[in-house]
Scaffold this motif. Structure first.
Motif, PDB file in Angstrom:
ATOM      1  N   TYR A   1       5.942  -4.041  -4.575  1.00 26.58           N
ATOM      2  CA  TYR A   1       5.373  -5.071  -5.451  1.00 26.58           C
ATOM      3  C   TYR A   1       5.225  -6.390  -4.700  1.00 26.58           C
ATOM      4  O   TYR A   1       4.140  -6.987  -4.669  1.00 26.58           O
TER       5      TYR A   1
ATOM      6  N   TYR B   1       7.455   7.416  -1.433  1.00 25.57           N
ATOM      7  CA  TYR B   1       6.623   6.753  -2.435  1.00 25.57           C
ATOM      8  C   TYR B   1       6.271   7.734  -3.545  1.00 25.57           C
ATOM      9  O   TYR B   1       5.825   8.852  -3.286  1.00 25.57           O
TER      10      TYR B   1
ATOM     11  N   VAL C   1       5.680   7.629  -8.274  1.00 25.21           N
ATOM     12  CA  VAL C   1       5.018   6.949  -9.383  1.00 25.21           C
ATOM     13  C   VAL C   1       5.361   5.462  -9.408  1.00 25.21           C
ATOM     14  O   VAL C   1       4.477   4.602  -9.521  1.00 25.21           O
ATOM     15  N   LYS C   2       6.637   5.126  -9.316  1.00 22.12           N
ATOM     16  CA  LYS C   2       7.057   3.728  -9.416  1.00 22.12           C
ATOM     17  C   LYS C   2       6.449   2.876  -8.306  1.00 22.12           C
ATOM     18  O   LYS C   2       5.954   1.766  -8.559  1.00 22.12           O
ATOM     19  N   GLU C   3       6.492   3.378  -7.080  1.00 19.08           N
ATOM     20  CA  GLU C   3       5.991   2.596  -5.948  1.00 19.08           C
ATOM     21  C   GLU C   3       4.489   2.356  -6.048  1.00 19.08           C
ATOM     22  O   GLU C   3       3.996   1.267  -5.741  1.00 19.08           O
TER      23      GLU C   3
ATOM     24  N   ARG D   1       2.697   2.405  -8.887  1.00 15.11           N
ATOM     25  CA  ARG D   1       2.464   1.506 -10.017  1.00 15.11           C
ATOM     26  C   ARG D   1       2.845   0.069  -9.684  1.00 15.11           C
ATOM     27  O   ARG D   1       2.184  -0.878 -10.114  1.00 15.11           O
ATOM     28  N   ASP D   2       3.918  -0.107  -8.919  1.00 19.39           N
ATOM     29  CA  ASP D   2       4.335  -1.461  -8.556  1.00 19.39           C
ATOM     30  C   ASP D   2       3.243  -2.181  -7.769  1.00 19.39           C
ATOM     31  O   ASP D   2       3.017  -3.386  -7.950  1.00 19.39           O
TER      32      ASP D   2
ATOM     33  N   LYS E   1       0.500  -3.114 -10.216  1.00 23.99           N
ATOM     34  CA  LYS E   1       0.950  -4.245 -11.038  1.00 23.99           C
ATOM     35  C   LYS E   1       0.827  -5.557 -10.272  1.00 23.99           C
ATOM     36  O   LYS E   1       0.420  -6.581 -10.832  1.00 23.99           O
TER      37      LYS E   1
ATOM     38  N   THR F   1      -0.810  10.631  -6.338  1.00 21.16           N
ATOM     39  CA  THR F   1       0.196  10.624  -7.397  1.00 21.16           C
ATOM     40  C   THR F   1      -0.493  10.343  -8.724  1.00 21.16           C
ATOM     41  O   THR F   1      -0.503   9.218  -9.227  1.00 21.16           O
TER      42      THR F   1
ATOM     43  N   ALA G   1       0.831   8.341 -11.769  1.00 19.48           N
ATOM     44  CA  ALA G   1       0.843   6.877 -11.761  1.00 19.48           C
ATOM     45  C   ALA G   1      -0.302   6.294 -12.574  1.00 19.48           C
ATOM     46  O   ALA G   1      -0.271   5.121 -12.941  1.00 19.48           O
TER      47      ALA G   1
ATOM     48  N   ASN H   1       0.185   6.082 -21.177  1.00 18.31           N
ATOM     49  CA  ASN H   1       1.305   6.538 -22.002  1.00 18.31           C
ATOM     50  C   ASN H   1       0.838   7.138 -23.319  1.00 18.31           C
ATOM     51  O   ASN H   1       1.536   7.928 -23.934  1.00 18.31           O
TER      52      ASN H   1
ATOM     53  N   GLU I   1       1.111  -0.408 -17.898  1.00 11.85           N
ATOM     54  CA  GLU I   1       1.931  -1.582 -17.667  1.00 11.85           C
ATOM     55  C   GLU I   1       2.266  -2.377 -18.920  1.00 11.85           C
ATOM     56  O   GLU I   1       3.260  -3.086 -18.957  1.00 11.85           O
TER      57      GLU I   1
END
Length: 263
Positions: free
Chosen positions: A148, A182, A184-186, A188-189, A192, A212, A215, A219, A251
């Motif tokens: 991020y 790396y 989903v989180k990485e 998405r970060d 973002k 990925t 990502a 939702n 997000e």
């Protein structure tokens, strides 16, 4: 002979002896001819990569003829101007890839001046992969572990260099693993961070084309509606509140409530 191919320069990271000469107008014509052929086949954008001089090497081994009055920056800029002029006849956008660290204002010795190149193209895509930043870059101990902040700080630099032309900015983000895994989180970060600076366009890179996809899933594809009971202060007793937990994007939670009186 492998022994003869060795180079003792510790800064050298490129082993190949082959590099198209950026000074050669014949090379310019050949590359742009290919781009025009792609445009005529129906592709809706031309994106040029490796528009630079070799990085971290002794240029003597490449036998690049250098005109004394021409700097690397001038040569790369002139080539992009040439490409833009010829492609302009076909009404097709031109975009380019550049090294991530060029967003900080240096051409890194490869001829990529971020600001002047951006002025000549429709989109510019710095390759700001966190794994490619050295420890300590942007004040981060390990930038690869801080996707991020690495993207946020590099895009801050890029926007400053563009001085109001940020609509041209479309960064390459990282969707591959080197020293740090790396997922989903990485991914998405990074997205973002770009969005936090008002950037809605970006590209992802994975050398094996294995992306990925989780990502990017909204939702609302998996969320379920929840039903709860609450008591209001309006003296009307219980009300049935349906809370829609679906999110409009990955997000931001934009829950909606629909209240129906049961009195």
């Amino acid at each position: 002979d492998k022994n003869n191919d060795k180079n003792n320069d510790k800064n050298e990271i490129i082993a190949s002896k082959i590099w198209l000469n950026p000074y050669s107008r014949e090379v310019w014509r050949y590359n742009v001819d290919l781009a025009i052929e792609a445009a005529m086949l129906g592709f809706d954008e031309i994106q040029l990569d490796y528009i630079r001089f070799p990085a971290f090497v002794n240029l003597d081994r490449y036998n690049l003829a250098v005109a004394p009055a021409d700097s690397k920056v001038e040569i790369i800029n002139d080539f992009i101007s040439y490409a833009k002029t010829r492609l302009g006849e076909y009404g097709i956008p031109l975009s380019i890839d550049v090294f991530g660290l060029t967003t900080s204002g240096s051409d890194l010795g490869i001829g990529q001046d971020f600001s002047s190149l951006a002025a000549k193209v429709d989109y510019i895509s710095p390759m700001v992969y966190p794994s490619h930043y050295a420890p300590g870059a942007y004040g981060l101990a390990v930038p690869e572990k801080e996707p991020y902040f690495t993207i946020f700080k590099s895009m801050q630099d890029a926007k400053r260099e563009l001085d109001g032309r940020s609509e041209k900015l479309r960064p390459w983000l990282q969707d591959f693993s080197l020293r740090h895994v790396y997922g989903v989180k990485e991914v998405r970060d990074q997205i973002k961070a770009a969005k936090a600076l008002g950037l809605d366009s970006w590209l992802l890179w994975n050398p094996s084309s294995r992306y990925t996809w989780q990502a990017f899933r909204r939702n609302d594809l998996v969320a379920k509606k929840q039903q709860v009971s609450v008591v209001t202060d309006r003296g009307k007793g219980d009300q049935n509140v349906k809370v829609d937990t679906r999110k409009s994007n990955a997000e931001k939670d934009e829950s909606k409530e629909r209240v129906t009186d049961r009195t």
